[in-house]
Design a protein around this motif. Structure first.
Motif, PDB file in Angstrom:
ATOM      1  N   GLN A  70      39.380  28.220  44.341  1.00  0.00           N
ATOM      2  CA  GLN A  70      38.206  28.575  45.144  1.00  0.00           C
ATOM      3  C   GLN A  70      38.628  29.125  46.501  1.00  0.00           C
ATOM      4  O   GLN A  70      38.092  30.141  46.957  1.00  0.00           O
ATOM      5  CB  GLN A  70      37.308  27.363  45.362  1.00  0.00           C
ATOM      6  N   TRP A  73      40.092  32.700  46.233  1.00  0.00           N
ATOM      7  CA  TRP A  73      39.051  33.699  45.976  1.00  0.00           C
ATOM      8  C   TRP A  73      38.149  33.859  47.200  1.00  0.00           C
ATOM      9  O   TRP A  73      37.848  34.976  47.635  1.00  0.00           O
ATOM     10  CB  TRP A  73      38.255  33.270  44.759  1.00  0.00           C
ATOM     11  N   ILE A 106      31.783  32.000  47.903  1.00  0.00           N
ATOM     12  CA  ILE A 106      31.717  32.501  46.525  1.00  0.00           C
ATOM     13  C   ILE A 106      30.267  32.678  46.102  1.00  0.00           C
ATOM     14  O   ILE A 106      29.899  33.698  45.508  1.00  0.00           O
ATOM     15  CB  ILE A 106      32.480  31.556  45.574  1.00  0.00           C
ATOM     16  N   ARG A 109      28.771  35.843  47.730  1.00  0.00           N
ATOM     17  CA  ARG A 109      29.623  37.043  47.705  1.00  0.00           C
ATOM     18  C   ARG A 109      28.838  38.325  47.500  1.00  0.00           C
ATOM     19  O   ARG A 109      29.260  39.388  47.932  1.00  0.00           O
ATOM     20  CB  ARG A 109      30.720  36.904  46.658  1.00  0.00           C
TER      21      ARG A 109
END
Length: 123
Positions: A70, A73, A106, A109
């Protein structure tokens, strides 16, 4: 069937081409020829990520929290979004930089820039 495709970057790469008809296979081959090879796409992505990190290098960003995957990313997502927002809304970067939860980056995004900016006001 396996085919050797010469990509627009000048590199050849093996691809598995699937299609119901010969026209489908030809269409897939042409599409692949217009793209860069996988190695060139990776290099381009890494160069873009480095440019984003350089754009926000002057800002002290706290480390992200979450699992290792995580964080990796989300770090890329955060660098890209903050670099883009730095050009249009330089004063809001400090507020967004306080978001340290990798999952939040995330999950957001694909959120529009104005939605990200509103989320800093509501926080």
């Amino acid at each position: 069937m396996k085919r050797t495709i010469w990509h627009r970057c000048g590199h050849a790469q093996q691809h598995e081409i699937f299609g119901g008809t010969a026209a489908d296979c030809t269409r897939s081959e042409r599409r692949l020829e217009r793209q860069r090879c996988a190695d060139c796409r990776v290099v381009a992505r890494e160069a873009e990520a480095a440019a984003h990190r350089a754009a926000i290098a002057g800002h002290a960003l706290p480390p992200l929290t979450g699992s290792a995957r995580q964080v990796a990313w989300a770090d890329t997502i955060r660098a890209e979004r903050l670099a883009r927002l730095l050009r249009s809304h330089p004063t809001c970067i400090d507020d967004l930089a306080t978001r340290v939860d990798a999952k939040w980056w995330i999950d957001h995004r694909q959120a529009p820039d104005d939605a990200l900016l509103r989320s800093t006001i509501l926080a």
